[in-house]
Design an enzyme around this catalytic site. Sequence first.
Site, mmCIF file in Angstrom:
data_model
loop_
_atom_site.group_PDB
_atom_site.id
_atom_site.type_symbol
_atom_site.label_atom_id
_atom_site.label_comp_id
_atom_site.label_asym_id
_atom_site.label_seq_id
_atom_site.Cartn_x
_atom_site.Cartn_y
_atom_site.Cartn_z
ATOM 1 N N ARG A 72 0.794 -1.217 0.000
ATOM 2 C CA ARG A 72 0.000 0.000 0.000
ATOM 3 C C ARG A 72 0.827 1.268 0.000
ATOM 4 N NH1 ARG A 72 -2.975 -3.986 1.816
ATOM 5 N NH2 ARG A 72 -1.031 -4.549 2.774
ATOM 6 N N THR A 73 1.834 1.331 0.873
ATOM 7 C CA THR A 73 2.582 2.586 0.995
ATOM 8 C C THR A 73 3.296 2.897 -0.317
ATOM 9 O OG1 THR A 73 2.875 2.125 3.346
ATOM 10 C CG2 THR A 73 4.223 3.868 2.416
#
Length: 323
Positions: A72-73
Amino acid sequence: GSILSSLVDKLTSDPTTWKDASLLSVTQITPSGLSLLFQVSKEMKTLVRECGGDNRLAHRVLTTVFYEASTRTACSFQAAMQRLGGNILHVDGKGNSSAGKKGESLSDTIRCIECYSDVTVLRHSVTGSVEQVVASSHKPVLNAGDGTGEHPTQALLDLFTICNELNISLDDLQQEQQPLTVVLLGDLKHGRTVHSLAKLLARSSLNIQLRYCSPESLQMPDYIQDYVSEYSNVTQQSCFDIQEAIEGANVLYVTRIQRERFDNQGAYNEVKGSYVVDNELMSAAPSDMIVMHPLPRVDEISTSVDSDPRAAYFREMENGMFV
């Protein structure tokens, strides 16, 4: 560290303070700086919804350098850059790179990457490593998580989500704002997201009641509790019982019990099943309590909760790109 202490409270509502700035910690941002950040994040949300993006960052390059796993990041930074017309490079520090294979120092790796790119997003497993890099870097570095230290961008997207979901504006904070009850649940000892979030909530000037709900072996570290206790807008309490924790809560922030932070499998198994959010728990929860989670989840939130309108974790992920 000396680098960080020189940066505290330097990011304000004046946009020029953000130009070329690195982001190491939530402690850099003043309450008015948060207002500015969230105002721009809202504009980004509208921009993406209406036309997918623009070209303001054309011919700019962002590099994501990850020495620790991330989906995600890394993706949210890359998507944000590309939606604004920029380009991205990605370095897997653990994988088939000089950094991983030839024992190059982290600072050298970043100094070299800065030769090709305008901004670096760095995740590393050693607490304090990002700060050391900022000391020798010439271009902005954004901390995407350092060990069990901080994860400032996650905390920012989390606070943005809380304000968004509960309709709170940081601009017009009157004293009579009803206190928000925020429950932090799970592994509070190793979870860098909750460390950053607790600090950020304290600094936000919002009137907050923080409840720490965790197994005895995974309690919120004293240094975080001490930091928060310096702020008069926040009260802190700890409890072990999840039913008790959610009484009158506005936000339930769930974290996974992280296997990779445990020395042995037995200790991990003993603890991991203790706090599970399922439909049964949700039926006892306040009707307007939102559920958040930095994700990835394992089995601490049952997938049956996903369709509950109070489940905010996928909206939370989308907000990450806007912030």
